[in-house]
Design a protein around this motif. Structure first.
Motif, PDB file in Angstrom:
ATOM      1  N   GLU A 119      29.173 -11.098  -2.495  1.00  0.00           N
ATOM      2  CA  GLU A 119      30.243  -9.922  -1.958  1.00  0.00           C
ATOM      3  C   GLU A 119      30.038  -9.844  -0.577  1.00  0.00           C
ATOM      4  O   GLU A 119      30.960  -9.756  -0.114  1.00  0.00           O
ATOM      5  N   THR A 120      28.985  -9.813  -0.184  1.00  0.00           N
ATOM      6  CA  THR A 120      28.685  -9.366   1.088  1.00  0.00           C
ATOM      7  C   THR A 120      29.064 -10.650   2.169  1.00  0.00           C
ATOM      8  O   THR A 120      29.913 -10.192   3.365  1.00  0.00           O
ATOM      9  N   ILE A 122      31.748 -12.430   1.847  1.00  0.00           N
ATOM     10  CA  ILE A 122      33.366 -12.333   1.766  1.00  0.00           C
ATOM     11  C   ILE A 122      33.656 -11.247   2.793  1.00  0.00           C
ATOM     12  O   ILE A 122      34.406 -11.325   3.150  1.00  0.00           O
ATOM     13  N   GLU A 123      32.958 -10.202   2.531  1.00  0.00           N
ATOM     14  CA  GLU A 123      33.144  -9.001   3.407  1.00  0.00           C
ATOM     15  C   GLU A 123      33.079  -9.170   4.897  1.00  0.00           C
ATOM     16  O   GLU A 123      33.867  -8.936   5.693  1.00  0.00           O
ATOM     17  N   GLN A 124      31.971  -9.955   5.039  1.00  0.00           N
ATOM     18  CA  GLN A 124      31.544 -10.411   6.596  1.00  0.00           C
ATOM     19  C   GLN A 124      32.695 -11.348   7.078  1.00  0.00           C
ATOM     20  O   GLN A 124      33.302 -10.906   8.041  1.00  0.00           O
ATOM     21  N   GLN A 126      35.786 -12.127   6.409  1.00  0.00           N
ATOM     22  CA  GLN A 126      36.888 -12.195   5.598  1.00  0.00           C
ATOM     23  C   GLN A 126      37.887 -13.409   5.309  1.00  0.00           C
ATOM     24  O   GLN A 126      38.175 -13.754   6.578  1.00  0.00           O
ATOM     25  N   GLN A 132      33.261 -18.996   0.578  1.00  0.00           N
ATOM     26  CA  GLN A 132      33.618 -18.808  -1.030  1.00  0.00           C
ATOM     27  C   GLN A 132      33.345 -19.881  -1.662  1.00  0.00           C
ATOM     28  O   GLN A 132      32.833 -19.968  -2.766  1.00  0.00           O
ATOM     29  N   HIS A 179      38.407 -12.510  -3.768  1.00  0.00           N
ATOM     30  CA  HIS A 179      38.085 -11.239  -4.649  1.00  0.00           C
ATOM     31  C   HIS A 179      38.453 -11.649  -6.172  1.00  0.00           C
ATOM     32  O   HIS A 179      37.789 -11.034  -6.888  1.00  0.00           O
TER      33      HIS A 179
END
Lengths: 226, 226
Positions: A119-120, A122-124, A126, A132, A179
């Motif tokens: 999750e982190t 992917i956020e970092q 983007q 991924q 996501h």
DNA sequence: GAATCCTGGATTGTTGACAATAATCTGTAT
DNA sequence: ATACAGATTATTGTCAACAATCCAGGATTC
């Protein structure tokens, strides 16, 4: 990744790893006919260990070898890639079911940790599909080993994933739906944590099926002829 | 059995086949540590091709090899044999489904012919489990190739069947339920002939699951510790 | 007496040279 | 000009010798 623990590492093993990663990364294009001496020069090997590695690779289906006519990297059509996903669907479904029945609590905790780190990630970064893909690989890897089914894990990790990754590198933004995939992963982990094997199998099969359809669509749209 | 069609048959291929059949037939007991020179003398080979074959066999999981410490035939526990059947269940289920979708009418006719020949074989040599095993192998072989899924067929025919057959030879009357199996086969073929993939998958999974339970029961009853 | 270290032997891993096969190139005939 | 046949060449398959590593037995020490 070269292992650190295993010191008794023969040249044949080395050759096998080198060639495998070279094929997966695309340094050796599919269909390309490659000579043995050329490979020896490239990887600083002699022909003995090389031939042994070549035999192993052929046995795993990453390259084909016609007697006296040389070796070439296997070239797989779009249809065959789809077939690989169909195999993954049933095998990883089984893996998820058995993982739900057999994983230790510690392993399940590890799965949750993997999820969070994804999750982190992917956020970092983007949209960076690469991370991924790596995270996805990690997730499926854990479930395969968690199934406690030696042969199943061996077939998934040793055979299928390498072939699939071979195409991931080519059409790099393969999954491209971070996501959504993460949500699906989370639901699978929850089913495993609840020891609901049937549900875990169902969700995993649907997850891989969705990934397959996504790739199929991307290929048709973008005209990405592998 | 040596192939007749393929003349360009290297020594390594020969060694591979010899060792594979030797392992499957039980001439090389599981757990037995075998030296290279001993094998060379036994099969009239030199160490070069032999080592290549050894690498392939190791890659397929039929034997394990520790660097500088020799080769030994893999020894599989009862649990692992059961795991093999679980893998077969999902993979052959997929094969049956795809076979129903893709087999030609001629191939389906061939399936029926196989079925009939099994019936006469069973009647002639009543209870002779060996013929049943051979016929069973033939049946599953045809469906695997009929799936038109190259990798699936390769994994089933190249990996799983050899490991399973390895145990068939040991507890020879493995299935031991000829008539019942034949009936299940017939129903699967009918589903395929009607192009009902879903049903074919279901029936095949149930068929293999029944075979697995049968073996498990036999082992527990007879105390057949593989 | 038991455990550990060391040495001898045997086995595996590796190398380079040799033989056999297939692909290529050239020459000739159509 | 094209197709076919033959010889050449380069590549693969195979072999036997060399070097590195592990296993076993015995001696030594705690």
């Amino acid at each position: 990744m070269p292992e650190v623990i295993s010191q008794p590492y023969t040249r044949a093993d080395e050759a096998f790893d080198c060639l495998q990663t070279a094929i997966v990364k695309g340094d050796l294009s599919p269909g390309e006919k490659i000579g043995e001496v050329e490979l020896c020069a490239r990887f600083n090997l002699t022909r003995g260990p090389l031939r042994e590695a070549l035999g192993r690779l052929e046995s795993r289906g990453l390259l084909v070898r016609r007697p006296h006519a040389g070796v070439k990297v296997v070239s797989v059509s779009t249809e065959e890639l789809m077939e690989l996903y169909r195999i993954r669907e049933v095998m990883e479904g089984l893996a998820a079911r058995q993982a739900a029945e057999r994983m230790t609590d510690a392993e399940i905790a590890g799965l949750y940790a993997t999820l969070d780190s994804h999750e982190t990630m992917i956020e970092q970064a983007q949209g960076q599909a690469y991370y991924q893909a790596e995270g996805d690989y990690d997730f499926h890897h854990r479930i395969a080993t968690g199934s406690r089914n030696t042969k199943l894990a061996q077939m998934l990790l040793g055979d299928l994933y390498y072939m699939v990754r071979m195409y991931r590198y080519r059409l790099s933004t393969a999954s491209g739906r971070p996501h959504m995939a993460l949500g699906e992963h989370r639901r699978i982990v929850e089913a495993i944590a609840q020891r609901d094997g049937e549900l875990a199998e169902f969700l995993m099969k649907r997850h891989i099926n969705a990934a397959r359809q996504n790739i199929e669509r991307k290929i048709q749209e973008g005209g990405l002829t592998i």
